[in-house]
Every structure is written in C-alpha cells, then in structure tokens.
Write an enzyme that holds these catalytic residues in place. Structure first.
Site, PDB file in Angstrom:
ATOM      1  N   TYR A 173     121.243   1.097 100.666  1.00 37.08           N
ATOM      2  CA  TYR A 173     120.052   0.729 101.495  1.00 37.08           C
ATOM      3  C   TYR A 173     120.745  -0.565 102.422  1.00 37.08           C
ATOM      4  CZ  TYR A 173     115.524  -1.173 102.557  1.00 37.08           C
ATOM      5  OH  TYR A 173     114.350  -1.448 103.410  1.00 37.08           O
ATOM      6  N   THR A 175     120.060  -3.404 103.406  1.00 42.62           N
ATOM      7  CA  THR A 175     120.408  -4.903 102.718  1.00 42.62           C
ATOM      8  C   THR A 175     121.636  -4.788 101.745  1.00 42.62           C
ATOM      9  OG1 THR A 175     118.806  -4.631 100.933  1.00 42.62           O
ATOM     10  CG2 THR A 175     117.948  -5.601 103.133  1.00 42.62           C
ATOM     11  N   LYS A 176     122.055  -3.819 101.154  1.00 40.87           N
ATOM     12  CA  LYS A 176     123.140  -3.692 100.222  1.00 40.87           C
ATOM     13  C   LYS A 176     124.414  -4.217 100.622  1.00 40.87           C
ATOM     14  CE  LYS A 176     120.105  -2.762  96.808  1.00 40.87           C
ATOM     15  NZ  LYS A 176     118.681  -2.916  97.713  1.00 40.87           N
ATOM     16  N   ASN A 177     125.392  -4.187  99.675  1.00 38.33           N
ATOM     17  CA  ASN A 177     126.697  -4.904 100.277  1.00 38.33           C
ATOM     18  C   ASN A 177     127.570  -3.741 100.933  1.00 38.33           C
ATOM     19  OD1 ASN A 177     126.154  -7.120  98.905  1.00 38.33           O
ATOM     20  ND2 ASN A 177     127.783  -7.102  97.317  1.00 38.33           N
TER      21      ASN A 177
END
Length: 367
Positions: A173, A175-177
């Site tokens: 997603y 916002t993920k790393n």
C-alpha cells in the site's frame, strides 16, 4: 501541512511505469514474476505470490490453511480492521486476544487461553515493525498467518520474517515501506499453501485455448504496473530504512524529554522495520488527551494518525459479535496512541519541525 506518510517516489519509479506501459503488459506479467522471485530471495523463502492487496494476501492465506465457516481465528484488536475483516470473509469468527502493554503486540499467554477445538488459525500483527512474539504462538501447533504489513524488513530473534509460519502477508500500500500504491505479497515454505493460493488468486490457464479451474477462486492478482513500482522500492529498501531509523532516533531523543509521552518498546533481540513511530499519551501527565494533541498538532500544520482504534469496539464488530470480554490493555491503548510523521520523503528539517511543534503543544498543555 506536513504530510503524515507521503510515499518516497523518484524518477526510477516513473521510468519503470513508463517502460511497463510501453511493454504492452498492463496486467500480471513478467514484472510481477520478477517481484515474486526477488522478494523470495530477499526473505530467504521458497515461495512468494503477488496479489492485489495486503487484505487479499490475508484472505487467501486463511483459505489456503483451511479456515472456513464455523471456525475461529484468534487475532489482535490493535490493527487495521482488514485483519479481522478477512476472517469474516472466510466465514469464520474472529476471537480477539489482548495485547502486551510494552509493544501492543498480541499477548501469547492470552492467545493460549482462548484456543478451542474451533480454532483453525492465529493471525498476529507485527505492529509498527516490531515482530510479535512468534515462538509461543507457533508452539501451539495451530497454523499461524502473520500480518506483516508493517514488517517487510523485520527479523524475529535473528530470523527474517517471512519463512517462519504457514504464511506471511505483506502490503504494498502507498504508505508502506515498499510502496507500490496497492498490492500484497504472500511468503510461504509450504508448497501446498502456495498451490492453494495460486489457484485462488486467478484462474490458471493451460496450454492452448482450453481452460479449467479446480476451485472457484478470486480476482486477486497484481498488475505489472504496480509490480514495476514495487521492484524500484525494493531496490531502495535499505537506503529508505536508514532514513526512517534516523527519524526514529530524532523522535526518541525528543520524546524522552516530554513527560507523559512514551514510545512503544522495541525488543533489542529483533530487527525493527521502523514503519510507524507510535507514541502513547498519558492525559494526566501530558496535560491533554491524545485527541487534543492530534488537534493541536494539526493546528501546527503537522498531520498525524492513529494506529489503532481497537477493532472489537468498532460498530461492525460490536454489533455482529456482542459479548466480547474486556481487553483492558488494548482498550486503554486505543485512547492513547498517536503516530507521528515518518517517511523517507521527509527531510531532517521536516522531522525537526514535528519535534518543535510537539514540544510547543506539550508546553502549552502542561504549563
């Protein structure tokens, strides 16, 4: 407004998307296959399957380990609702265990007390990038499906998250790393689980024009355009991790000076993924509630978020599954947690601005 978690997208991702569009592959193709291969190498696992989202990863994994109607799945209430939603989608009942006060990860002792003959899986969440305590869960002999949406870089007791349980689910997603916008990855060393997910995520064609299915599966495959972005992000995962680690250190130093504001504990035996910087706000000592801090930080043009409100207290679960026993640690934490801005897209000056704003708000509430 300083964004909470903007994606760190560069020219490499833009070029990769352009090249993919020109290749003629819009749906699943060679880039998705390459992402699976490279992520399997990164984790040291036998199988990685790319799917449409982290939610799809959890859903298909539960089905692959045999969860179905009438079953129970034990999970944590301190998570995004999707972790519990997929249990309901599989026809099973979510059973919520309380969390540990130190890191807000699922409490293995409470999990053990909740196991019944109906328990078919356990879904721990590696909150903020701190691995949950897996060994006691694995020792119960029940399939464990890890929600590793926050934990792409994490290791538990020196072992990389990914090959340790029946299935481990990652998120791509925005916002993920490893941020592709959307998408998910499933890691497993079990060939039967891998085959089941392969059949569930997309109809598998044979040679020629004939086709067949062995299960009525789902449309849950990952498009090559998104895989191309994820591959670029995977190339940057170590460099981005160093930036987030530096941001954690800056927050640690500041929070240590602010009475009533504490960060979640990080176990030195593990590798933390530095995905979220979550603090807890003790309203009596900090001079105001979590909600007051969030509002006043917004007035300072600092965007924050909440990870998480307890799932068992949300309307859908409160009404559908009444009679949930109190979960005092989770319920107290749900009123205290606040996540500060964290992203490789932020500069050191951005984080310094957050720290300065947090100090001003704290001073205004405690004077």
């Amino acid at each position: 407004m300083l964004g909470f978690q903007p994606p760190a997208i560069g020219e490499e991702e833009i070029a990769a998307v352009t090249e993919t569009l020109r290749s003629g592959w819009l749906t699943t193709g060679p880039r998705a296959a390459e992402l699976e291969r490279r992520f399997a190498e990164y984790l040291g696992t036998e199988h990685v399957l790319a799917v449409a989202s982290g939610t799809a990863a959890l859903h298909l994994s539960l089905l692959a380990v045999g969860v179905g109607p009438g079953d129970e799945v034990i999970t944590t209430p301190i998570t995004w609702p999707a972790t519990a939603n997929v249990v309901v989608h599989a026809g099973a009942r979510p059973v919520f265990a309380d969390v540990r006060d130190s890191d807000l990860n699922i409490d293995p002792e409470h999990v053990a007390s909740l196991v019944t003959e109906k328990t078919k899986a356990i879904v721990p969440v590696h909150l903020a990038g701190q691995p949950a305590d897996l060994d006691p869960l694995l020792e119960l002999g029940i399939p464990v499906v890890e929600d590793a949406a926050h934990a792409a870089e994490s290791a538990y007791r020196g072992r990389k998250i990914g090959p340790l349980s029946a299935a481990t689910c990652f998120s791509l997603y925005a916002t993920k790393n490893i941020a592709a916008g959307e998408g998910g990855l499933i890691s497993t060393n079990d060939p039967e689980v891998a085959e089941a997910i392969e059949n569930l995520r997309l109809m598998r064609r044979g040679d020629g024009s004939l086709y067949d299915i062995v299960v009525p599966g789902y449309k849950a495959n990952l498009a090559d355009v998104l895989a191309a972005i994820a591959l670029c992000q995977l190339d940057k995962v170590e460099a981005h991790g160093e930036i987030r680690k530096r941001q954690f250190a800056a927050y640690d130093e500041a929070v240590a000076e602010l009475d009533g504001i504490t960060q979640l504990e990080r176990d030195p035996r593990d590798t933390h993924a530095y995905h979220l910087y979550i603090v807890r706000i003790d309203s009596e000592r900090a001079g105001g509630t979590r909600d007051e801090y969030q509002r006043l930080l917004a007035e300072e043009n600092i965007a924050t978020s909440i990870h998480f409100l307890p799932v068992h207290q949300l309307t859908a679960y409160r009404e559908r599954f009444p009679g949930q026993a109190p979960l005092p640690v989770a319920e107290r934490a749900g009123a205290e947690v606040l996540s500060l801005p964290l992203s490789p897209a932020h500069s050191d000056d951005d984080i310094a601005d957050v720290v300065a704003a947090l100090r001003r708000v704290h001073a205004s509430l405690t004077r």
